[in-house]
Design a protein around this motif. Structure first.
Motif, mmCIF file in Angstrom:
data_model
loop_
_atom_site.group_PDB
_atom_site.id
_atom_site.type_symbol
_atom_site.label_atom_id
_atom_site.label_comp_id
_atom_site.label_asym_id
_atom_site.label_seq_id
_atom_site.Cartn_x
_atom_site.Cartn_y
_atom_site.Cartn_z
ATOM 1 N N LEU A 1 28.123 -18.444 20.969
ATOM 2 C CA LEU A 1 27.927 -18.587 19.441
ATOM 3 C C LEU A 1 28.420 -17.335 18.801
ATOM 4 O O LEU A 1 29.184 -17.352 17.862
ATOM 5 C CB LEU A 1 26.399 -18.778 19.165
ATOM 6 N N LEU A 2 28.039 -16.087 19.600
ATOM 7 C CA LEU A 2 28.657 -14.664 19.163
ATOM 8 C C LEU A 2 30.143 -14.658 19.381
ATOM 9 O O LEU A 2 30.786 -14.262 18.195
ATOM 10 C CB LEU A 2 28.051 -13.772 20.042
ATOM 11 N N LYS B 1 31.363 -16.743 16.216
ATOM 12 C CA LYS B 1 31.168 -16.112 15.035
ATOM 13 C C LYS B 1 32.218 -15.129 14.991
ATOM 14 O O LYS B 1 32.925 -14.810 13.930
ATOM 15 C CB LYS B 1 29.833 -15.493 15.196
ATOM 16 N N ASN B 2 32.612 -14.273 16.146
ATOM 17 C CA ASN B 2 33.409 -13.264 15.768
ATOM 18 C C ASN B 2 35.001 -13.861 15.562
ATOM 19 O O ASN B 2 35.831 -13.334 14.913
ATOM 20 C CB ASN B 2 33.717 -12.347 17.193
ATOM 21 N N GLU C 1 34.876 -14.816 12.081
ATOM 22 C CA GLU C 1 35.042 -13.560 11.073
ATOM 23 C C GLU C 1 36.504 -13.232 11.236
ATOM 24 O O GLU C 1 36.908 -12.588 10.145
ATOM 25 C CB GLU C 1 33.997 -12.602 11.458
#
Length: 81
Positions: free
Chosen positions: A39-40, A43-44, A47
Motif C-alpha cells: 500500500l505504501l 501510495k508513493n 503521489e
C-alpha cells in the motif's frame, strides 16, 4: 504424583496451544506487513504520478498565458500605414 503428572501434561498442552497461537499471530503480522508495504508503495507511485500531472498542468497553463500575452500584444498593435 499422579496429580503432578496431570498438571505437567496440562501445562505442556497449554504451552503448545499458546505457541501455535503465537505462530499464527506472527504469520498474520507478516502478511499485514507485506500488505502495508504494498500500500505504501502504491501510495508513493500515485503521489509521484500526481506530481508529474500537476507539473504538466502548470506548464500548459504557463504556455497558455505566454501565448495569450503574445496574441494580446499583437491585437493591441495598430496596423502601420
Amino acid at each position: 504424583s499422579e496429580h503432578l503428572g496431570r498438571c505437567i501434561d496440562d501445562a505442556r498442552l497449554r504451552r503448545q496451544r499458546q505457541a501455535e497461537v503465537v505462530k499464527r499471530c506472527i504469520e498474520q503480522r507478516n502478511r499485514w506487513a507485506i500488505r502495508e508495504e504494498s500500500l505504501l508503495s502504491l501510495k508513493n507511485r500515485i503521489e509521484t504520478a500526481n506530481e508529474a500531472e500537476e507539473t504538466k498542468t502548470l506548464q500548459v497553463q504557463l504556455q497558455e498565458v505566454i501565448l495569450r500575452g503574445w496574441l494580446g500584444n499583437d491585437a493591441d498593435r495598430t496596423p502601420e500605414a
